[in-house]
Design a protein around this motif. Structure first.
Motif, PDB file in Angstrom:
ATOM      1  N   ASP A 132       0.881  -1.165   0.000  1.00 31.54           N
ATOM      2  CA  ASP A 132       0.000   0.000   0.000  1.00 31.54           C
ATOM      3  C   ASP A 132       0.918   1.214   0.000  1.00 31.54           C
ATOM      4  O   ASP A 132       1.602   1.477   0.976  1.00 31.54           O
ATOM      5  CB  ASP A 132      -0.870  -0.088   1.262  1.00 31.54           C
ATOM      6  N   GLY A 160      -0.692   6.718  -1.835  1.00 35.45           N
ATOM      7  CA  GLY A 160      -1.602   7.450  -0.964  1.00 35.45           C
ATOM      8  C   GLY A 160      -2.034   8.798  -1.508  1.00 35.45           C
ATOM      9  O   GLY A 160      -2.339   9.724  -0.757  1.00 35.45           O
ATOM     10  N   ASN A 210      -4.114  11.861  -2.907  1.00 34.93           N
ATOM     11  CA  ASN A 210      -5.447  12.331  -2.598  1.00 34.93           C
ATOM     12  C   ASN A 210      -6.071  12.926  -3.848  1.00 34.93           C
ATOM     13  O   ASN A 210      -5.491  13.806  -4.482  1.00 34.93           O
ATOM     14  CB  ASN A 210      -5.390  13.353  -1.468  1.00 34.93           C
ATOM     15  N   HIS A 212      -4.258   3.103  -2.871  1.00 29.45           N
ATOM     16  CA  HIS A 212      -5.099   3.524  -1.753  1.00 29.45           C
ATOM     17  C   HIS A 212      -5.368   5.034  -1.761  1.00 29.45           C
ATOM     18  O   HIS A 212      -4.932   5.792  -0.890  1.00 29.45           O
ATOM     19  CB  HIS A 212      -4.499   3.103  -0.412  1.00 29.45           C
ATOM     20  N   GLY A 239      -6.919   8.666  -1.459  1.00 26.83           N
ATOM     21  CA  GLY A 239      -7.773   9.420  -0.544  1.00 26.83           C
ATOM     22  C   GLY A 239      -8.891  10.018  -1.380  1.00 26.83           C
ATOM     23  O   GLY A 239      -8.728  11.073  -1.977  1.00 26.83           O
ATOM     24  N   TYR A 247     -10.301   7.788   9.440  1.00 26.83           N
ATOM     25  CA  TYR A 247      -9.134   7.202   8.752  1.00 26.83           C
ATOM     26  C   TYR A 247      -8.884   5.754   9.189  1.00 26.83           C
ATOM     27  O   TYR A 247      -8.713   4.859   8.356  1.00 26.83           O
ATOM     28  CB  TYR A 247      -7.941   8.091   9.066  1.00 26.83           C
ATOM     29  N   ASP A 295      -9.052   2.188   7.118  1.00 27.79           N
ATOM     30  CA  ASP A 295      -7.911   1.290   6.940  1.00 27.79           C
ATOM     31  C   ASP A 295      -8.234  -0.123   7.424  1.00 27.79           C
ATOM     32  O   ASP A 295      -7.809  -1.103   6.819  1.00 27.79           O
ATOM     33  CB  ASP A 295      -6.669   1.846   7.650  1.00 27.79           C
ATOM     34  N   TYR A 322       2.732  -1.052   4.408  1.00 24.01           N
ATOM     35  CA  TYR A 322       2.188   0.296   4.224  1.00 24.01           C
ATOM     36  C   TYR A 322       3.350   1.272   4.205  1.00 24.01           C
ATOM     37  O   TYR A 322       4.096   1.367   5.179  1.00 24.01           O
ATOM     38  CB  TYR A 322       1.258   0.655   5.382  1.00 24.01           C
ATOM     39  N   THR A 326       4.203   4.970   4.289  1.00 27.06           N
ATOM     40  CA  THR A 326       3.758   6.356   4.480  1.00 27.06           C
ATOM     41  C   THR A 326       4.774   7.061   5.371  1.00 27.06           C
ATOM     42  O   THR A 326       5.689   6.441   5.915  1.00 27.06           O
ATOM     43  CB  THR A 326       2.390   6.460   5.210  1.00 27.06           C
ATOM     44  N   GLN A 347       2.832   8.598  10.819  1.00 33.11           N
ATOM     45  CA  GLN A 347       1.574   7.849  10.901  1.00 33.11           C
ATOM     46  C   GLN A 347       1.737   6.527  11.662  1.00 33.11           C
ATOM     47  O   GLN A 347       0.862   5.673  11.641  1.00 33.11           O
ATOM     48  CB  GLN A 347       1.031   7.565   9.493  1.00 33.11           C
ATOM     49  N   HIS A 402      -0.993   5.442  14.193  1.00 31.37           N
ATOM     50  CA  HIS A 402      -2.216   5.074  13.477  1.00 31.37           C
ATOM     51  C   HIS A 402      -2.143   3.618  13.017  1.00 31.37           C
ATOM     52  O   HIS A 402      -3.061   2.826  13.251  1.00 31.37           O
ATOM     53  CB  HIS A 402      -2.411   6.018  12.286  1.00 31.37           C
ATOM     54  N   PHE A 403      -1.042   3.257  12.381  1.00 32.17           N
ATOM     55  CA  PHE A 403      -0.945   1.889  11.860  1.00 32.17           C
ATOM     56  C   PHE A 403      -0.809   0.873  12.990  1.00 32.17           C
ATOM     57  O   PHE A 403      -1.362  -0.216  12.919  1.00 32.17           O
ATOM     58  CB  PHE A 403       0.191   1.779  10.840  1.00 32.17           C
TER      59      PHE A 403
HETATM   60  N1  ARG Z   1      -3.992   9.518   1.723  1.00 34.34           N
HETATM   61  C1  ARG Z   1      -3.220   9.393   2.913  1.00 34.34           C
HETATM   62  C2  ARG Z   1      -2.497  10.701   3.205  1.00 34.34           C
HETATM   63  O1  ARG Z   1      -2.435  11.577   2.378  1.00 34.34           O
HETATM   64  C3  ARG Z   1      -2.186   8.303   2.810  1.00 34.34           C
HETATM   65  C4  ARG Z   1      -2.756   6.929   2.674  1.00 34.34           C
HETATM   66  C5  ARG Z   1      -1.796   5.888   3.139  1.00 34.34           C
HETATM   67  N2  ARG Z   1      -2.321   4.549   3.109  1.00 34.34           N
HETATM   68  C6  ARG Z   1      -3.185   4.066   4.003  1.00 34.34           C
HETATM   69  N3  ARG Z   1      -3.634   2.844   3.830  1.00 34.34           N
HETATM   70  N4  ARG Z   1      -3.592   4.766   5.023  1.00 34.34           N
HETATM   71  O2  ARG Z   1      -1.983  10.859   4.307  1.00 34.34           O
END
Ligand code: ARG
Length: 582
Positions: free
Chosen positions: A118, A121, A123, A158, A160, A322, A326, A344, A346, A350, A353-354
């Motif tokens: 993944d 990310g 948007n 993935h 946004g 969020y 996920d 993942y 990122t 984050q 969060h994960f």
């Molecule tokens: N769209 C999210 C951002 O801009 C990142 C997504 C990352 N992937 C996920 N599965 N949360 O922060």
């Protein structure tokens, strides 16, 4: 194919046994004194304690039992080290096996396993900015590495595409063009095929709307629009389709320039249908509990050193967030693909969060106990001055701008140095620029921050992408002048530089394995930098094409041919390729 270290360790273990000692003492390591030897075994020191005798005695006895044809040097030295150099014949036959084996004999540890990566990310409705560079580059390379190591891989961008930004755009559009049929709830006809906005209009609409979030009336409208979109309001869904239709081709275009390709273009919206059943299930099983009006999944563990707050599943206003998305995405992935591993990529910020999502997934049985869930948190890319990257007016730099800055810089060099014919300038420039960009990033440990330094990354000398390409191009040109070379077998090392190059080549398998294990493309960069150094040293010290002895010459050609194939394999895993000329 077995790794050299494992092969020699096996031989060493047999020697320990033949000399009357336990096999377990026979572990061989790469020498930390390359000036003295290539490999060493320190097992005699530990064995001495158990067998209560002098370590050197054991070392000597064991050394006697080793097969002399495998080594050019077997040296038992005080206090009890066994120093080893590989024999030419051992090295030659090992490399020859690498040469004829598929993928150089790397063990396909991922065979039969599926990995989802993944990354990206992006948007929707917002242009990619420099913050999107690292996840795209690192993720693509980790995916290619997994594929190379035998995994079935699925890269998922993935998107946004489901949050408040959609509601903001809808609300803003309604203020500007309230007469559009999308806003008329009584409208039952077909909505226009044509989007009410172009890409550049969309790129203006979104930030304008976003800036109005502080206006409570507008914010309320945007929230309502988001909610209604998610409930399936027809007109809003049609606007959403237009946003996707306008935005996606542009995202694809940029990812294409980066040679980043996704198997799946799924997004947060695709997880949405999985949310209600998942939430009901978690509530029913008592895994989700009410806390101040919100439904949360407690995920703290006794061994936690830092507090891990519960994962919020449903906010008190009834909306999913969020983390919910996920978790639902994991439900979808398990149902559709049953992966053994999910990565993942990122920003490392984050991480919590994960951690929460992964724990909730494990605890609830959404994934198996054995499913690997891993967050590859990357550091920040700063400007050359070490400060956060900003445009002159203080904004965030667009990713496309960064890429074209690099491309322009490289193009100027290519033109100035008259590297290729006019009609090849563009293709060559693209390849070099991509290598500069990607290697500049990937040569850093993912978690570390680094400074983006256009001139340093694009330099043709030093630890850079272009230097690696230059090495490949140099080999290609020698091979082209030689003629057909693919069938030539590896010959014994004819000089010290050939031997060093051969040793460097043998490290390919172990490098791939540790890069996979530690999710570190930087190890591959370090490896090809070393390998390129060995190639160039060999090239400078050896007459290759002018060598009169044809057999010797063929051996040289076979050796650099193998080095070229390995370098090309590595840069393909990193996500770039070499031009024909440079
Ligand atoms: N769209 C999210 C951002 O801009 C990142 C997504 C990352 N992937 C996920 N599965 N949360 O922060």
């Amino acid at each position: 194919m077995k790794k050299i270290l494992d092969l020699i360790t096996e031989k060493m273990e047999q020697a320990f046994v033949s000399a009357g000692y336990e096999a377990s003492f026979g572990k061989v390591t790469v020498s930390n004194r390359p000036d003295l030897c290539q490999y060493q075994c320190n097992g005699a020191l530990a064995a001495a304690k158990q067998y209560k005798c002098a370590p050197i005695q054991i070392a000597k006895a064991v050394a006697e039992k080793l097969d002399g044809s495998d080594f050019s040097m077997i040296d038992a030295v005080i206090p009890g080290f066994i120093n080893l150099n590989l024999s030419d014949s051992f090295l030659r036959s090992y490399l020859e096996e690498m040469r004829v084996s598929p993928d150089f004999g790397v063990e396909k540890v991922g065979a039969g396993l599926t990995a989802v990566v993944d990354y990206g990310g992006a948007n929707v409705a917002k242009p990619l900015h420099i913050g999107h560079l690292r996840p795209a580059i690192i993720g693509e390379s980790l995916k290619r590495l997994h594929k190379f190591m035998g995994y079935d891989t699925i890269g998922d961008v993935h998107l946004g595409d489901w949050g408040l930004q959609m509601g903001l755009i809808i609300a803003e559009l309604q203020e500007r063009q309230p007469e559009l049929p999308y806003f008329d709830e009584r409208f039952t006809g077909e909505y226009p095929k044509e989007s009410p906005f172009t890409l550049s209009e969309l790129e203006e609409i979104y930030p304008t709307a976003s800036a109005k979030k502080t206006d409570p009336v507008f914010a309320e409208k945007a929230h309502t629009a988001t909610f209604e979109l998610q409930q399936g309001r027809r007109g809003y869904r049609a606007i959403w389709d237009h946003i996707m239709g306008v935005s996606l081709p542009d995202l694809r275009r940029i990812y294409d320039i980066l040679d980043v390709h996704y198997e799946k273009w799924l997004g947060e919206s695709d997880a949405h249908p999985y949310i209600p059943a998942m939430v009901e299930d978690l509530k029913a099983r008592g895994l989700a509990v009410l806390s101040e009006g919100a439904w949360v999944v407690p995920v703290a563990e006794e061994t936690d050193k830092k507090e891990v707050p519960p994962m919020i599943l449903v906010k008190s206003d009834g909306s999913a967030i969020y983390a919910t998305t996920d978790l639902a995405t994991i439900v979808q992935r398990m149902q559709d693909w049953a992966p053994d591993k999910m990565l993942y990529v990122t920003d490392k910020r984050q991480n919590l969060h994960f951690e929460q999502v992964f724990r909730a997934a494990k605890k609830s049985g959404i994934v198996k106990e054995t499913t690997v869930l891993e967050h590859v948190g990357h550091g920040t890319m700063n400007g050359a001055d070490g400060k956060p990257f900003k445009t002159r007016d203080g904004g965030v730099l667009r990713l496309e701008q960064l890429i074209s800055d690099m491309t322009d810089f490289v193009r100027a060099k290519v033109v100035e140095n008259q590297i290729v014919a006019d009609d090849e300038v563009e293709a060559t420039t693209q390849k070099i620029a991509l290598a500069a960009l990607k290697y500049g990033d990937l040569s850093n440990q993912p978690t570390k921050d680094y400074n983006f330094d256009l001139e340093r990354f694009a330099a043709f000398e030093g630890n850079t992408g272009p230097y690696i390409l230059y090495t490949v191009v140099r080999i290609k040109s020698i091979l082209n002048r030689y003629g057909t070379w693919e069938h030539l077998p590896i010959a014994p090392a004819a000089n010290q530089w050939a031997k060093d190059l051969m040793l460097a080549i043998t490290k390919f398998g172990p490098t791939m394995e540790s890069a996979l294990k530690t999710l570190s493309p930087n190890l591959i960069c370090a490896y090809i930098y070393e390998l390129s150094g060995a190639v160039n040293k060999f090239y400078h010290e050896t007459r290759i094409l002018t060598e009169e002895n044809e057999e010797l010459k063929a051996g040289y050609i076979a050796l650099i041919g193998l080095a070229k194939r390995i370098l090309e394999t590595c840069i393909d895993i990193l996500g770039f390729a070499a031009p024909e000329k440079m």
